[in-house]
Every structure is written in structure tokens, then in C-alpha cells.
Design a protein around this motif. Sequence first.
Motif, mmCIF file in Angstrom:
data_model
loop_
_atom_site.group_PDB
_atom_site.id
_atom_site.type_symbol
_atom_site.label_atom_id
_atom_site.label_comp_id
_atom_site.label_asym_id
_atom_site.label_seq_id
_atom_site.Cartn_x
_atom_site.Cartn_y
_atom_site.Cartn_z
ATOM 1 N N LEU A 334 -9.097 0.208 -1.992
ATOM 2 C CA LEU A 334 -8.647 1.341 -2.357
ATOM 3 C C LEU A 334 -7.122 1.301 -2.635
ATOM 4 C CD1 LEU A 334 -9.602 4.434 -0.005
ATOM 5 C CD2 LEU A 334 -10.050 4.063 -2.427
ATOM 6 N N ILE A 335 -6.817 1.492 -3.895
ATOM 7 C CA ILE A 335 -5.544 1.424 -4.410
ATOM 8 C C ILE A 335 -4.817 2.839 -4.503
ATOM 9 C CG2 ILE A 335 -3.793 0.482 -6.149
ATOM 10 C CD1 ILE A 335 -5.699 -1.809 -6.394
ATOM 11 N N THR A 336 -3.729 3.027 -3.921
ATOM 12 C CA THR A 336 -3.009 4.198 -4.006
ATOM 13 C C THR A 336 -1.528 4.152 -4.576
ATOM 14 O OG1 THR A 336 -4.016 4.900 -2.070
ATOM 15 C CG2 THR A 336 -2.185 6.343 -2.877
ATOM 16 N N PHE A 395 4.947 -1.380 -13.779
ATOM 17 C CA PHE A 395 5.675 -0.349 -13.327
ATOM 18 C C PHE A 395 7.114 -1.232 -12.430
ATOM 19 C CE2 PHE A 395 1.741 1.809 -13.212
ATOM 20 C CZ PHE A 395 2.180 3.043 -13.773
ATOM 21 N N GLU A 396 7.403 -2.526 -13.125
ATOM 22 C CA GLU A 396 8.590 -3.181 -12.438
ATOM 23 C C GLU A 396 9.678 -2.573 -12.279
ATOM 24 O OE1 GLU A 396 8.956 -6.671 -14.613
ATOM 25 O OE2 GLU A 396 10.378 -7.817 -13.183
ATOM 26 N N LEU A 397 10.046 -1.764 -13.206
ATOM 27 C CA LEU A 397 11.337 -1.067 -13.481
ATOM 28 C C LEU A 397 11.365 0.332 -12.218
ATOM 29 C CD1 LEU A 397 12.918 -0.869 -16.924
ATOM 30 C CD2 LEU A 397 13.957 -1.667 -14.599
ATOM 31 N N GLU A 398 10.153 1.006 -12.711
ATOM 32 C CA GLU A 398 10.030 2.494 -11.782
ATOM 33 C C GLU A 398 10.121 2.061 -10.130
ATOM 34 O OE1 GLU A 398 8.551 1.332 -14.364
ATOM 35 O OE2 GLU A 398 8.225 3.364 -15.918
ATOM 36 N N MET A 399 9.430 0.770 -9.865
ATOM 37 C CA MET A 399 9.259 0.419 -8.659
ATOM 38 C C MET A 399 10.720 -0.146 -8.001
ATOM 39 S SD MET A 399 5.782 -1.493 -7.700
ATOM 40 C CE MET A 399 4.285 -0.667 -8.268
ATOM 41 N N LEU A 400 11.422 -0.647 -8.935
ATOM 42 C CA LEU A 400 12.799 -1.140 -8.481
ATOM 43 C C LEU A 400 13.543 0.013 -8.299
ATOM 44 C CD1 LEU A 400 14.283 -3.982 -8.362
ATOM 45 C CD2 LEU A 400 15.186 -3.382 -10.570
ATOM 46 N N HIS A 401 13.193 1.099 -8.872
ATOM 47 C CA HIS A 401 14.462 2.296 -8.847
ATOM 48 C C HIS A 401 13.572 3.301 -7.918
ATOM 49 C CE1 HIS A 401 17.333 0.651 -11.280
ATOM 50 N NE2 HIS A 401 16.427 0.396 -12.481
ATOM 51 N N GLU A 402 12.536 2.957 -7.353
ATOM 52 C CA GLU A 402 11.579 3.908 -6.598
ATOM 53 C C GLU A 402 11.307 5.253 -7.086
ATOM 54 O OE1 GLU A 402 13.376 3.956 -2.591
ATOM 55 O OE2 GLU A 402 13.572 1.987 -2.207
ATOM 56 N N TYR A 403 11.179 4.915 -8.499
ATOM 57 C CA TYR A 403 10.636 6.207 -9.262
ATOM 58 C C TYR A 403 9.076 6.322 -9.004
ATOM 59 C CZ TYR A 403 15.048 6.428 -11.807
ATOM 60 O OH TYR A 403 16.128 6.359 -12.450
ATOM 61 N N VAL A 404 8.466 5.193 -8.595
ATOM 62 C CA VAL A 404 7.102 5.521 -8.434
ATOM 63 C C VAL A 404 6.979 4.964 -6.994
ATOM 64 C CG1 VAL A 404 6.061 5.403 -10.567
ATOM 65 C CG2 VAL A 404 6.222 3.400 -9.273
ATOM 66 N N GLY A 405 5.875 5.402 -5.976
ATOM 67 C CA GLY A 405 5.603 4.724 -4.830
ATOM 68 C C GLY A 405 5.146 3.387 -4.907
ATOM 69 N N ILE A 406 5.273 2.663 -3.755
ATOM 70 C CA ILE A 406 4.683 1.231 -3.967
ATOM 71 C C ILE A 406 3.295 1.370 -4.142
ATOM 72 C CG2 ILE A 406 6.529 -0.367 -2.769
ATOM 73 C CD1 ILE A 406 4.339 0.320 -0.381
ATOM 74 N N LEU A 407 2.767 0.082 -4.603
ATOM 75 C CA LEU A 407 1.377 0.020 -4.832
ATOM 76 C C LEU A 407 0.564 -0.250 -3.565
ATOM 77 C CD1 LEU A 407 0.068 -1.194 -7.778
ATOM 78 C CD2 LEU A 407 -0.747 -2.718 -6.258
ATOM 79 N N ASP A 408 0.001 0.628 -2.787
ATOM 80 C CA ASP A 408 -0.577 0.631 -1.578
ATOM 81 C C ASP A 408 -1.864 0.212 -1.629
ATOM 82 O OD1 ASP A 408 -0.382 0.936 1.395
ATOM 83 O OD2 ASP A 408 -1.566 2.612 0.955
ATOM 84 N N VAL A 409 -2.440 -0.939 -1.027
ATOM 85 C CA VAL A 409 -3.572 -1.445 -1.051
ATOM 86 C C VAL A 409 -4.159 -1.249 0.423
ATOM 87 C CG1 VAL A 409 -5.033 -3.549 -1.437
ATOM 88 C CG2 VAL A 409 -2.970 -3.148 -2.923
ATOM 89 N N MET A 410 -5.305 -0.689 0.406
ATOM 90 C CA MET A 410 -6.173 -0.441 1.502
ATOM 91 C C MET A 410 -7.286 -1.553 1.433
ATOM 92 S SD MET A 410 -7.767 2.718 3.590
ATOM 93 C CE MET A 410 -6.346 3.693 3.780
#
Length: 478
Positions: A334-336, A395-410
Motif C-alpha cells: 500500500l502506498i500513501t 515529486f523530487e522538488l516537492e518532497m525536498l521542500h516538504e510540499y508533499v508528504g513522503i512516499l509511505d510504503v506499507m
Amino acid sequence: MVKEKEHSTPKGKKPLIVMKFGGTSVGNADRMQSVGEIIAEQSRNAEIVAVLSAMGGVTDMLIRAAREASRGDRKYWKGVRQELARRHREVADRLLSAAEQAIVLPRLAEQVGNLENLCSGFSLVREVTPRAMDTLSSLGEVMSATLMASILRSAGVAAEAVDAAELIVTDESFGNASPHFEETHAKTRQRLAPLRRQGTIPVVTGFRGATADGVCTTLGRGGSDYSATIIGAALDADEVWIWTDVDGVMSADPRLVPGARIIPEISYREAIELSFFGAKVLHPKTIHPVMKKKIPVWIKNSFNPACPGTKIAPVAKNEQPGVKAITSISDADLITMSGKDTLSFPRLATRVFNGLHLEDVTTLMVTQSSADNVLCFAIRDADLPRVKARLEKTFELEMLHEYVGILDVMPKIAIVVAIGENMKGTPGIAGRAFGALGRRGINIIAIAQGSSELSISFAVKSADVKDAVKAIHEEFQL
Ligand code: ASP
Ligand code: MG
């Protein structure tokens, strides 16, 4: 309710049935003999077009031979060459008349020669292209169809092997080609017409097709089921019978639920849903070609021909409302992802799904929650590395600036899917399913149901999959 087309054939005219036999059904000389007997027997009451898979295990062997050859290994494919020759030769020795052997042995030798030429080429250039792979990986079908036609003739039944490359016209997606239906219909009818007029049974190679230029393609692993319905639709067949090694479509995987039973009749849509979500009995694309023409498809057991099997019909007869079958995929993740308050859900979803599309990845379930714009979806574990890399790049840039949450893998997730057309409009089904899981202490991690109400999917921990499937099976007394 849609009225089912009556497949009544005019008096005196035999119904046309396309019969496909899978790898285990033609796995050795004994099995080939049984299939020959089934075809001969059925041909008394019906006009038959047979479609054959390669002998069990052969396709795997051929693909591995190509891979090893492309790494420069010359030993492995030489072993495969011997094994291929031996297995087919053994059938020929046991089941063919001397006259037939004289015709067929050189043809089999030619196919073994093709393997040799292809693999020795691969090992020289240290590469195997998808296009060359298709020519090689479908050699098993050419050999099995050649043998079966000859087995039938040896038993006095008129039959001729036909290469589906002469019937099925596809696009150029080597390894997973899609048919061009109009051209395929015309070619199939034309090529098979003289045989049908003479009463000769065509024995067609499954799995294979060809581009408009005549280059060999394949329809994806397990694609012979698909070949059978493509040909059935082209010929306006009365029925398509898929002969396999189980008694029919089951209410659940018998390895998970010992009390699982055969379902006598299911609808097209239920069958599509079941095969998409991991039920191994049908290639997922099998039903599409016959839907418009409403041709029924039967699943039958070549090891137990007396068993009626499962009928897959345009609309299934209505029995009890609710869940009809349960299936599961146990190697999922599951990816969130969260758009936080910067990326709206539609924008996040557009970019995520565009990434999945570029990687040609199929999602198993998708959910949305609005707080923080959270998107959650399930994929097969095998797709995870590609999906992660793609989304991290997107989402490289957005992740860097924390505009999107990290890719969470369950990881280690199973998707359990309850399927049944009659769930539609029946209240309380989800409640009963959740209750059954809750009483066994199984936690549901995510849930999805579309408005067609054809299936409800739950994500649970892989370790819980067996109990979850059993619980739902018991709850709905399948
Ligand atoms: N022989 C092919 C495979 O193993 C096609 C089939 O059996 O349906 O994938
Ligand atoms: Mg199969």
C-alpha cells in the motif's frame, strides 16, 4: 435484465465450439491422448476448433533458454533443446502411426532447429529483443498443435495444425500484444473456411499472433485462453470451452479455504473481476472478445471430463443475493502520498497516476481521504521499485521542500476481494463482511467499493489473508 442471446443452431447443423486445452491438459503423452479422445468424442455432436497451449512447462523453459543465451551461456539452451526434442518425440513415438511420424518428426525437428538458431544468435549478440523472444517463446504451441493434429489423424479423425499467426492480427506490443479484431475476424474466417467445409478439425496454436507485416507476436503469459475467445468471436462460435486442470471456477482458493466449492454459473463481469484479482483460472482478457456476441464460455476439467464445470454467461442466473466468490492477491504493497495543503487531491492524483501510466503499472485499489489530500493505492510488490523511483523523481522538488508528504510504503499487504453481481442494492453486505473480520480480530487497513457494487476490496496484512478469506467465505456460506 438483458436478454441472453439464444445460441440455438438450426436443426441438423452442429453447434460450433472452440475448445482450448491448457498446458497441464497436454503435459505428456497420456494427457495428449486423453485430449485427442475428448476432441474425437465431442466432434460427433459439435463442430470443433481446437486451440492448444504448449506442453506444460515448455514456455517457461523457452523463455529461460533465451535469457541465459543472451547472457552468453551456451550450455543452458542446449539442455533445453534436448529436453524439448525428447518430450515431443516421446509423444510422437507413443501416439502416432508410422505414416504420421514420417510427416511430423521432420516438422518437430525444424522447430527444435529454430530454437537452436535463435538461441545461438542471442548468445552471439548477447541480447534478446522482445520481438525475437515472441518467436522463440511460442515455439511450444507450434509443436503441441502439430502433434495434436497428427494424433487425431492417427486415430482416423481429419485434423490440420494451423498457426495462429495466420489468423490473429495484432499490434506490435511484443510480449503482450492486442488483437485488431476486424482484420482478425476476416483472416480467421477465410483461413479456416476450407477446413470447416471439408469437416477437418483445425488445431490452432494458442498464445501466438502476428503483426500486419507477419511478424510473430504473443498475447501475454497464459494467453491461449484469450486466443480461444478471439477465435470464437471471429467465427461466431456457439460456445467456447476452456479445458483446464480444475473442475471450474471456485468460490475461493481451495488452498486457503478447504471448503471452497465449484460455482456452476457466473456472469461475464464476475469472471473478469475474479481473473483481474488473481484467480488463476482465466487470463484476464479472456472474456472481452465474446462479450458483444454473448457467447458463453465454459471452464471444464480435462482430467475429469464428466464434470459439467462452470458456465460463464452474459448474465448469471440469480441465486442468493450477495457475495459469490472471494479472491485475493497476497503480494501487494500500500502506498500513501499526501498533498498536504499545497497540492490539491486532483493535482496530486493526476501526477501520481500519470507516473503509474508511464510505468505501465496496474493499481489494485485506490482510496482518497480529504484531510491533507491523502491518496492511497495498492500495487503488486513486483512493481514497487519502478513505482518508487518514478514517483520520487516526479515529486523530487516537492518532497525536498516538504510540499508533499513522503512516499509511505506499507509492505506485505494482501487485497481480499469479495465479488458478486447481486451485491448491488443489497444492504448490509459490507457490514457482514466487516463483522466477520472484526470477530476474528483481523484489522482492515483500507477499503474500496465502486458504484457498480460488483466487488468490495479490503487491504489486510498478508499474514491475515488466509483467515480473512475463510471468515468471509463462512459468513456468506459459500
Ligand atoms: N504457453 C503459454 C504460457 O505458458 C500460453 C498459455 O499456456 O496459455 O504462458
Ligand atoms: Mg492458463
